[in-house]
Design a protein around this motif. Structure first.
Motif, mmCIF file in Angstrom:
data_model
loop_
_atom_site.group_PDB
_atom_site.id
_atom_site.type_symbol
_atom_site.label_atom_id
_atom_site.label_comp_id
_atom_site.label_asym_id
_atom_site.label_seq_id
_atom_site.Cartn_x
_atom_site.Cartn_y
_atom_site.Cartn_z
ATOM 1 N N PRO A 1 3.961 -7.349 -4.557
ATOM 2 C CA PRO A 1 2.630 -7.681 -4.063
ATOM 3 C C PRO A 1 1.576 -7.544 -5.159
ATOM 4 N N VAL A 2 0.473 -8.227 -4.978
ATOM 5 C CA VAL A 2 -0.626 -8.173 -5.933
ATOM 6 C C VAL A 2 -1.467 -6.917 -5.719
ATOM 7 N N ILE A 3 -1.575 -6.530 -4.443
ATOM 8 C CA ILE A 3 -2.411 -5.390 -4.050
ATOM 9 C C ILE A 3 -1.555 -4.138 -3.862
ATOM 10 N N PHE A 4 -2.074 -3.015 -4.337
ATOM 11 C CA PHE A 4 -1.456 -1.709 -4.152
ATOM 12 C C PHE A 4 -2.271 -0.961 -3.097
ATOM 13 N N ILE A 5 -1.612 -0.486 -2.050
ATOM 14 C CA ILE A 5 -2.287 0.238 -0.967
ATOM 15 C C ILE A 5 -1.706 1.638 -0.877
ATOM 16 N N GLN A 6 -2.582 2.631 -0.815
ATOM 17 C CA GLN A 6 -2.122 4.013 -0.740
ATOM 18 C C GLN A 6 -3.067 4.831 0.135
ATOM 19 N N SER A 7 -2.503 5.687 0.951
ATOM 20 C CA SER A 7 -3.299 6.559 1.812
ATOM 21 C C SER A 7 -3.941 7.663 0.976
ATOM 22 N N ARG A 8 -5.259 7.801 1.080
ATOM 23 C CA ARG A 8 -5.996 8.824 0.339
ATOM 24 C C ARG A 8 -6.954 9.553 1.283
ATOM 25 N N PRO A 9 -7.259 10.808 1.000
ATOM 26 C CA PRO A 9 -8.239 11.521 1.817
ATOM 27 C C PRO A 9 -9.660 11.139 1.438
ATOM 28 N N GLY A 10 -10.473 10.876 2.456
ATOM 29 C CA GLY A 10 -11.856 10.517 2.230
ATOM 30 C C GLY A 10 -12.807 11.559 2.779
ATOM 31 N N LEU A 11 -13.869 11.095 3.431
ATOM 32 C CA LEU A 11 -14.878 11.990 3.996
ATOM 33 C C LEU A 11 -14.233 12.973 4.966
ATOM 34 N N ASN A 12 -14.528 14.255 4.762
ATOM 35 C CA ASN A 12 -13.981 15.342 5.584
ATOM 36 C C ASN A 12 -12.453 15.395 5.570
ATOM 37 N N GLY A 13 -11.858 14.815 4.521
ATOM 38 C CA GLY A 13 -10.403 14.856 4.372
ATOM 39 C C GLY A 13 -9.660 13.845 5.225
ATOM 40 N N ARG A 14 -10.394 12.982 5.948
ATOM 41 C CA ARG A 14 -9.722 11.976 6.777
ATOM 42 C C ARG A 14 -9.057 10.932 5.894
ATOM 43 N N LEU A 15 -7.835 10.546 6.251
ATOM 44 C CA LEU A 15 -7.078 9.594 5.450
ATOM 45 C C LEU A 15 -7.537 8.156 5.686
ATOM 46 N N PHE A 16 -7.557 7.375 4.620
ATOM 47 C CA PHE A 16 -7.862 5.951 4.712
ATOM 48 C C PHE A 16 -6.969 5.215 3.711
ATOM 49 N N ASN A 17 -6.875 3.912 3.859
ATOM 50 C CA ASN A 17 -6.047 3.102 2.964
ATOM 51 C C ASN A 17 -6.882 2.589 1.795
ATOM 52 N N LEU A 18 -6.657 3.150 0.622
ATOM 53 C CA LEU A 18 -7.318 2.701 -0.598
ATOM 54 C C LEU A 18 -6.565 1.486 -1.131
ATOM 55 N N ILE A 19 -7.306 0.456 -1.538
ATOM 56 C CA ILE A 19 -6.662 -0.747 -2.051
ATOM 57 C C ILE A 19 -7.092 -1.007 -3.493
ATOM 58 N N LYS A 20 -6.129 -1.348 -4.332
ATOM 59 C CA LYS A 20 -6.368 -1.634 -5.747
ATOM 60 C C LYS A 20 -5.469 -2.795 -6.156
ATOM 61 N N PHE A 21 -5.766 -3.359 -7.314
ATOM 62 C CA PHE A 21 -4.814 -4.292 -7.901
ATOM 63 C C PHE A 21 -3.661 -3.479 -8.484
#
Length: 197
Positions: free
Chosen positions: A35-55
């Motif tokens: 795939p072109v996009i790399f998706i990884q679960s990361r902790p965000g505000l207050n430690g809640r997980l979200f899907n970070l997307i990068k090339f």
């Protein structure tokens, strides 16, 4: 106000961003495949997980026993170029638009680091993570983890609209000079092993 400013800046930049996004996506496809996009679960505000997307910047090369090879072995010359220029971060603008990130804030780190933080270091999650931040313009990956967290916490305590403008402008300079992309002899940032007691 911060969310409005982030969104407005991205929208105003779309005439430049859209062609650039398409070009990089095509180059990633040619050089690294799908795939072109790399998706990884990361902790965000207050430690809640979200899907970070990068090339994507690495291959999926595995060794004889089916385990992914080290980052330095999988990071291609093209991938290094994307990282040096921070172009791999462009898809994170979608994270900014959907509210899981800001343009400026502490960088979202790996979720396995969460249990390793001290109580003080956990305060970096009191704000939305950012594409760039105070730590990124003060050494990025060439500084120690302790210094990185100190810069993150300083930002949490001192954030303002003018500070964000300053960080964004200095980020452009750091990207152009390619300063502090990684520590000497390291392809990527070394693993965080826990807060010093």
């Amino acid at each position: 106000m911060k969310r409005f400013f982030d969104s407005l800046l991205i929208i105003l930049s779309l005439p430049i961003l859209i062609p650039l996004f398409i070009l990089i996506a095509l180059l990633v496809r040619v050089n690294l495949g799908s795939p072109v996009i790399f998706i990884q679960s990361r902790p965000g505000l207050n430690g809640r997980l979200f899907n970070l997307i990068k090339f994507r910047t690495m291959t999926y090369n595995i060794n004889d026993v089916g385990v992914l090879r080290s980052d330095s072995e999988r990071l291609t010359k093209f991938g290094k170029f994307l990282r040096l220029t921070s172009l791999d971060e462009l898809p994170e603008l979608w994270n900014v638009l959907n509210g899981t990130m800001s343009l400026v804030g502490p960088r979202p780190l790996l979720k396995e680091y969460l249990p390793l933080y001290s109580d003080l270091q956990l305060r970096r999650h009191n704000v939305n993570p950012g594409i760039t931040g105070w730590a990124q313009i003060n050494g990025r990956n060439a500084i120690s983890w302790e210094d990185k967290f100190d810069f993150d916490l300083w930002y949490v305590d001192n954030q303002s609209f003018l500070l964000d403008i300053k960080i964004l402008l200095l980020t452009v300079i750091r990207v152009i000079t390619r300063d502090g992309v990684s520590a000497k002899g390291e392809a990527t940032m070394s693993k965080f092993t826990g807060a010093k007691k």
